[in-house]
Design a protein around this motif. Structure first.
Motif, PDB file in Angstrom:
ATOM      1  N   ALA A 195      -7.202   3.114  -2.004  1.00  0.00           N
ATOM      2  CA  ALA A 195      -7.817   3.665  -0.578  1.00  0.00           C
ATOM      3  C   ALA A 195      -8.378   2.472   0.392  1.00  0.00           C
ATOM      4  CB  ALA A 195      -8.847   4.467  -1.098  1.00  0.00           C
ATOM      5  N   VAL A 196      -7.917   2.535   1.522  1.00  0.00           N
ATOM      6  CA  VAL A 196      -8.014   1.436   2.545  1.00  0.00           C
ATOM      7  C   VAL A 196      -8.354   2.069   3.724  1.00  0.00           C
ATOM      8  CG1 VAL A 196      -7.204  -0.334   3.840  1.00  0.00           C
ATOM      9  CG2 VAL A 196      -6.553  -0.194   1.291  1.00  0.00           C
ATOM     10  N   PRO A 197      -9.624   1.852   4.118  1.00  0.00           N
ATOM     11  CA  PRO A 197     -10.067   2.687   5.578  1.00  0.00           C
ATOM     12  C   PRO A 197      -8.822   2.450   6.543  1.00  0.00           C
ATOM     13  CG  PRO A 197     -11.677   1.245   4.913  1.00  0.00           C
ATOM     14  CD  PRO A 197     -10.720   0.953   4.172  1.00  0.00           C
ATOM     15  N   GLY A 198      -8.434   3.638   7.168  1.00  0.00           N
ATOM     16  CA  GLY A 198      -7.542   3.461   8.150  1.00  0.00           C
ATOM     17  C   GLY A 198      -6.023   3.701   7.863  1.00  0.00           C
ATOM     18  N   VAL A 199      -5.776   3.740   6.489  1.00  0.00           N
ATOM     19  CA  VAL A 199      -4.629   4.086   6.065  1.00  0.00           C
ATOM     20  C   VAL A 199      -4.391   5.343   5.345  1.00  0.00           C
ATOM     21  CG1 VAL A 199      -2.946   3.154   4.060  1.00  0.00           C
ATOM     22  CG2 VAL A 199      -4.346   1.575   5.195  1.00  0.00           C
ATOM     23  N   ALA A 200      -3.519   6.007   5.854  1.00  0.00           N
ATOM     24  CA  ALA A 200      -2.901   7.353   5.254  1.00  0.00           C
ATOM     25  C   ALA A 200      -1.619   7.227   4.875  1.00  0.00           C
ATOM     26  CB  ALA A 200      -3.151   8.329   6.366  1.00  0.00           C
ATOM     27  N   THR A 201      -1.315   8.195   3.524  1.00  0.00           N
ATOM     28  CA  THR A 201       0.140   8.043   3.277  1.00  0.00           C
ATOM     29  C   THR A 201       0.758   9.566   3.267  1.00  0.00           C
ATOM     30  OG1 THR A 201      -0.822   8.669   0.919  1.00  0.00           O
ATOM     31  CG2 THR A 201      -0.624   6.552   1.436  1.00  0.00           C
ATOM     32  N   TYR A 202       1.937   9.352   3.218  1.00  0.00           N
ATOM     33  CA  TYR A 202       2.998  10.411   3.405  1.00  0.00           C
ATOM     34  C   TYR A 202       3.995  10.117   2.394  1.00  0.00           C
ATOM     35  CZ  TYR A 202       0.370  11.240   7.639  1.00  0.00           C
ATOM     36  OH  TYR A 202      -0.732  11.359   8.581  1.00  0.00           O
ATOM     37  N   GLU A 203       4.120  11.119   1.540  1.00  0.00           N
ATOM     38  CA  GLU A 203       5.144  10.764   0.379  1.00  0.00           C
ATOM     39  C   GLU A 203       6.258  11.773   0.307  1.00  0.00           C
ATOM     40  OE1 GLU A 203       4.687  10.640  -4.441  1.00  0.00           O
ATOM     41  OE2 GLU A 203       3.033   9.246  -3.153  1.00  0.00           O
ATOM     42  N   ASP A 204       7.504  11.351   0.240  1.00  0.00           N
ATOM     43  CA  ASP A 204       8.621  11.946  -0.105  1.00  0.00           C
ATOM     44  C   ASP A 204       8.878  13.088   1.007  1.00  0.00           C
ATOM     45  OD1 ASP A 204       9.206  10.563  -2.397  1.00  0.00           O
ATOM     46  OD2 ASP A 204       8.116  11.912  -3.791  1.00  0.00           O
ATOM     47  N   LEU A 205       8.656  12.611   2.150  1.00  0.00           N
ATOM     48  CA  LEU A 205       9.239  13.660   3.203  1.00  0.00           C
ATOM     49  C   LEU A 205      10.656  13.595   3.297  1.00  0.00           C
ATOM     50  CD1 LEU A 205       6.721  12.721   6.288  1.00  0.00           C
ATOM     51  CD2 LEU A 205       6.551  14.819   4.338  1.00  0.00           C
ATOM     52  N   PRO A 206      11.069  14.929   3.550  1.00  0.00           N
ATOM     53  CA  PRO A 206      12.615  14.832   4.015  1.00  0.00           C
ATOM     54  C   PRO A 206      12.843  14.045   5.084  1.00  0.00           C
ATOM     55  CG  PRO A 206      11.745  17.022   3.585  1.00  0.00           C
ATOM     56  CD  PRO A 206      10.720  16.085   3.541  1.00  0.00           C
ATOM     57  N   GLN A 207      14.151  13.356   5.108  1.00  0.00           N
ATOM     58  CA  GLN A 207      14.651  12.438   6.227  1.00  0.00           C
ATOM     59  C   GLN A 207      14.288  13.024   7.310  1.00  0.00           C
ATOM     60  OE1 GLN A 207      18.421  11.281   6.669  1.00  0.00           O
ATOM     61  NE2 GLN A 207      18.036   9.134   6.571  1.00  0.00           N
ATOM     62  N   GLU A 208      14.783  14.306   7.929  1.00  0.00           N
ATOM     63  CA  GLU A 208      14.347  14.735   9.107  1.00  0.00           C
ATOM     64  C   GLU A 208      13.005  14.937   9.595  1.00  0.00           C
ATOM     65  OE1 GLU A 208      15.251  16.814  12.803  1.00  0.00           O
ATOM     66  OE2 GLU A 208      16.720  15.566  11.312  1.00  0.00           O
ATOM     67  N   ALA A 209      12.280  15.238   8.728  1.00  0.00           N
ATOM     68  CA  ALA A 209      10.733  15.256   8.794  1.00  0.00           C
ATOM     69  C   ALA A 209      10.134  14.058   9.051  1.00  0.00           C
ATOM     70  CB  ALA A 209      10.191  15.937   7.645  1.00  0.00           C
ATOM     71  N   MET A 210      10.286  13.173   8.348  1.00  0.00           N
ATOM     72  CA  MET A 210      10.065  11.536   8.253  1.00  0.00           C
ATOM     73  C   MET A 210      10.343  11.107   9.739  1.00  0.00           C
ATOM     74  SD  MET A 210      10.388   8.361   5.931  1.00  0.00           S
ATOM     75  CE  MET A 210      12.016   7.834   6.705  1.00  0.00           C
ATOM     76  N   HIS A 211      11.663  11.250  10.215  1.00  0.00           N
ATOM     77  CA  HIS A 211      12.127  10.867  11.420  1.00  0.00           C
ATOM     78  C   HIS A 211      11.127  11.472  12.576  1.00  0.00           C
ATOM     79  CE1 HIS A 211      16.344   9.531  10.119  1.00  0.00           C
ATOM     80  NE2 HIS A 211      15.222   8.580   9.577  1.00  0.00           N
ATOM     81  N   ALA A 212      10.806  12.586  12.475  1.00  0.00           N
ATOM     82  CA  ALA A 212      10.086  13.286  13.611  1.00  0.00           C
ATOM     83  C   ALA A 212       8.524  12.743  13.423  1.00  0.00           C
ATOM     84  CB  ALA A 212       9.945  14.799  13.250  1.00  0.00           C
ATOM     85  N   GLU A 213       8.149  12.502  12.319  1.00  0.00           N
ATOM     86  CA  GLU A 213       6.979  11.869  12.250  1.00  0.00           C
ATOM     87  C   GLU A 213       6.655  10.466  12.633  1.00  0.00           C
ATOM     88  OE1 GLU A 213       3.850  13.401  11.696  1.00  0.00           O
ATOM     89  OE2 GLU A 213       4.683  15.184  11.669  1.00  0.00           O
ATOM     90  N   LEU A 214       7.873   9.681  12.196  1.00  0.00           N
ATOM     91  CA  LEU A 214       7.603   8.304  12.874  1.00  0.00           C
ATOM     92  C   LEU A 214       7.700   8.185  14.241  1.00  0.00           C
ATOM     93  CD1 LEU A 214      10.294   6.660  10.575  1.00  0.00           C
ATOM     94  CD2 LEU A 214       7.883   6.417  10.294  1.00  0.00           C
TER      95      LEU A 214
END
Length: 323
Positions: A195-214
């Motif tokens: 855990a680091v302040p200001g860091v959030a993690t998003y694990e194993d998203l489908p590629q389409e969903a990851m692109h949308a979030e990026l």
């Protein structure tokens, strides 16, 4: 052409299987590393077919694409044929050498039967292939489209296994970037990060969903010190994101000055991220330049044409007719 290959590198395979061939992927009941089969988080065409290893000896195969040293033995045992002798083969080297650079011998160094295909010129330069036939086919990307909004004033990082790979992928640099702005880390096993302040993690998203979030993040940050050119960097550029990258391996040649900042100085890395966070107009302008460059240099059409030319040559030399 019927091509036998293993599912090793999901993003690279996604581009490779867009070609006009049939792609046979060994699939085991446990879907382990040697039998992963079709992707679950990428969109692959119907020409990618799962095959049981025990059926391969009686399955017509025109060419084998090898990506790991032990696949030579797997192909011999499962096909009953020797790659490079009884069936045409190429070896794709995705990685930079991890040994005593620049003296690290490649696993296929010195042989003359199987050409080694490097994905960057940097990789080809650094591996000692000892006279083996080598070529470079740079990456190509399935264009995800211009999606950048930058609506979230946070930085995006994509990395797999950040704890295990550590300094190689710049895991130690994440807190410094997080101190300048919030950082969202996407990838496999990113939840293992402390855990680091200001860091959030998003694990194993489908590629389409990851692109949308990026595309919602203001800036993409590429922290790898010593890996091959990250496909996630090229995907971010296709999305229209400005990029800040370490000036190591192939990155200085992949990111033009107008597309962002490439540096080997920690302070400049953090300052560049902060600038794009604070200057949405500059971020958008750099992202447009990044997309233009990525489409011109890392497009799917060029990638597949380069591969078709190589595969036809390798299969033709061995007298194998493509289908």
């Amino acid at each position: 052409m019927r091509i036998l290959m293993w599912h090793v590198h999901g993003s690279w395979t996604t581009a490779f299987v867009q070609g006009g061939h049939d792609y046979l992927l060994p699939t085991t009941p446990d879907r382990g590393p040697d039998g992963l089969g079709r992707a679950r988080t990428w969109d692959w065409p119907d020409s990618v077919v799962e095959v049981a290893p025990e059926t391969l000896a009686r399955t017509p195969v025109d060419l084998v694409v090898l990506q790991r040293p032990h696949e030579l033995d797997l192909a011999r045992r499962w096909l009953g044929r020797r790659p490079g002798r009884d069936v045409p083969a190429v070896y794709v080297e995705h990685n930079t050498p991890a040994g005593a650079v620049p003296d690290t011998p490649h696993p296929l160094a010195g042989q003359g039967e199987i050409p080694i295909v490097h994905v960057t010129g940097f990789n080809e330069l650094m591996w000692d292939c000892a006279g083996a036939r080598t070529t470079v086919i740079e990456h190509g990307i399935v264009d995800p489209g211009h999606r950048y909004t930058g609506e979230l004033g946070r930085a995006a990082v994509v990395v797999n296994d950040p704890v295990r790979r550590g300094r190689f992928v710049g895991t130690d640099l994440i807190p410094a970037v997080a101190a300048a702005c919030g950082v969202d880390v996407f990838g496999m096993r990113v939840a293992q990060l402390p855990a680091v302040p200001g860091v959030a993690t998003y694990e194993d998203l489908p590629q389409e969903a990851m692109h949308a979030e990026l595309a919602r993040r203001r800036v993409y940050v590429h922290l790898s010190r010593w890996t091959s050119l990250g496909l996630s960097l090229l995907e971010a550029m296709h999305l229209g994101m400005p990029v800040v990258a370490l000036g190591t391996t192939e990155a200085p040649f992949a990111v033009p000055p107008a597309a962002g900042v490439v540096t080997t100085r920690r302070s400049e890395l953090v300052d560049a991220v902060r600038h794009f966070i604070d200057s949405p107009a500059d971020a958008r302008s750099a992202g447009e330049a990044a997309r233009e460059h990525a489409l011109a240099h890392y497009g799917l059409k060029r990638f597949l044409a380069d591969w078709d030319a190589l595969l036809a040559g390798v299969a033709g030399v061995a007298g194998v007719a493509g289908s």
